[in-house]
Design a protein around this motif. Structure first.
Motif, short mmCIF file in Angstrom:
data_model
loop_
_atom_site.label_atom_id
_atom_site.label_comp_id
_atom_site.label_asym_id
_atom_site.label_seq_id
_atom_site.Cartn_x
_atom_site.Cartn_y
_atom_site.Cartn_z
N ILE A 52 6.60 -3.07 6.57
CA ILE A 52 4.85 -3.00 6.55
C ILE A 52 4.21 -3.83 6.84
N ALA A 53 4.14 -4.36 6.06
CA ALA A 53 2.96 -6.16 6.22
C ALA A 53 3.59 -6.51 7.62
N PHE A 54 5.34 -5.96 8.57
CA PHE A 54 4.93 -6.56 9.72
C PHE A 54 4.41 -5.46 10.62
N ALA A 55 4.19 -4.83 10.22
CA ALA A 55 3.38 -3.49 11.76
C ALA A 55 2.50 -4.19 11.63
N MET A 56 1.90 -4.53 10.68
CA MET A 56 0.44 -4.60 10.18
C MET A 56 0.30 -6.39 10.48
N ASP A 57 0.78 -6.96 10.93
CA ASP A 57 0.92 -8.41 11.78
C ASP A 57 1.09 -8.03 13.14
N PRO B 51 -4.76 -0.36 6.00
CA PRO B 51 -3.89 0.64 5.30
C PRO B 51 -4.42 1.63 4.60
N ALA B 52 -3.71 3.16 5.08
CA ALA B 52 -3.84 3.88 4.50
C ALA B 52 -3.93 3.68 2.62
N GLN B 53 -4.55 5.14 2.24
CA GLN B 53 -4.35 5.13 0.85
C GLN B 53 -2.86 5.02 0.05
#
Length: 346
Positions: free
Chosen positions: A58-63, A74-76
């Motif tokens: 998920i951290a990768f996707a945010m990057d 990010p969604a709740q």
């Protein structure tokens, strides 16, 4: 009419009435285009189907989202995992509804596909979504959301890369052209240039095949073949009349693609489309006494009287196009081109 026939007819009436109402509403809805994307906007990250295995993914996707020039929210319930689903149905639906309602969020990207988007369809607030048009992008299982949201609201959504994968230069160029530059005459999903041409070296993997000739125009509809078939017979069944149907799939043998196309043909759906643009059918292993995928796609669309091509960069491939679901396009089988006639964003 005997008692058994009467009971069957009465049981089918609510569904038939609901489907008729949904199709009538879809046919009469004005097209709603979300705002084009600009760097500095905020992208909401959701997972409407399955989740990635680890939080670092998920951290990768945010990057990945940040690397495109956007802020990310990010969604709740983005970190929730319930077996093969990214949290409960209500949590995932709440996240999607909340992102459309959030005035700070300009666009919504899906973390991944997997399975579970169709479970959300009764839980989505379509009135809220239609009143707050935003770019929604994803592919594979996200096809269920593209079909349902466009049917119920008229909103153009975008079949394209997920945030959980790196964008190739091709995908980024398609992303910019479709969502940021908004060219109305853009050629969609054409194969990238062959990198190493020369004597004895020509393109092999990304070839376009004309299955049936002709030229046609219509609003784009489709995505993953399995998901389109999955919606048949439900209140979220797409309206196929006059549509430019695009289809792809992964890990489906030719006989299973045959079965799904036969379902669409028997239902009358394929008789109503303006044209068919097949993308990639990847990891489709054949064994034993099997038709080829080309044979299945050609034979199952024969006699429809519409143009059909195969091989566009749509599907489970690294070089992936962005297709605005609901926007009008022209399919020219003679030139093997799918051209956008109007921008998907404003």
């Amino acid at each position: 009419m005997d008692r058994r026939s009467l009971i069957k007819a009465m049981a089918a009436l609510p569904l038939a009435t609901g489907m008729a109402a949904a199709m009538a509403a879809d046919a009469g809805r004005p097209l709603i285009r979300p705002r084009r994307l600009r760097k500095g906007m905020t992208v909401g990250l959701v997972s409407p189907a399955s989740n990635v295995p680890e939080d670092d993914h998920i951290a990768f996707a945010m990057d990945v989202v940040r690397s495109l020039g956007f802020e990310v929210k990010p969604a709740q319930h983005l970190y929730q995992r319930t077996q093969y689903l990214a949290g409960t149905d209500q949590q995932r639906a709440d996240d999607l509804n909340a992102m459309f309602a959030d005035g700070e969020v300009d666009a919504i990207f899906c973390l991944r596909g997997g399975y579970g988007s169709s479970r959300l369809l009764p839980l989505l607030d379509y009135e809220l979504i239609g009143a707050n048009p935003k770019v929604l992008m994803g592919y594979s299982d996200i096809t269920a959301l593209h079909c349902a949201i466009h049917q119920r609201t008229g909103l153009v959504t975008f079949h394209g890369p997920i945030a959980g994968d790196n964008f190739t230069p091709y995908s980024y160029a398609q992303f910019r052209q479709t969502l940021m530059r908004a060219r109305p005459d853009q050629v969609l999903a054409a194969p990238p240039p062959f990198e190493d041409p020369g004597p004895g070296r020509v393109e092999k993997d990304n070839r376009l095949t004309v299955l049936h000739p002709g030229v046609a125009e219509g609003p784009l509809l489709g995505g993953n073949l399995s998901l389109v078939c999955h919606l048949m017979g439900t209140p979220w069944e797409p309206e196929f009349s006059g549509r430019m149907l695009f289809l792809e799939d992964v890990s489906e043998a030719p006989y299973r693609v045959d079965r799904m196309l036969t379902q669409l043909r028997l239902s009358g759906a394929l008789d109503r489309v303006a044209g068919i643009a097949f993308g990639k059918f990847t990891d489709a292993e054949t064994s034993g006494n099997s038709f080829s995928m080309e044979h299945v796609l050609r034979e199952r669309t024969a006699g429809l009287g519409v143009p059909v091509i195969r091989g566009l960069m749509i599907g489970h491939v690294e070089d992936q196009a962005v297709i605005p679901v609901g926007a009008a396009a022209r399919l020219d089988a003679g030139n093997a081109t799918l051209t956008l006639l109007e921008p998907g964003v404003v």
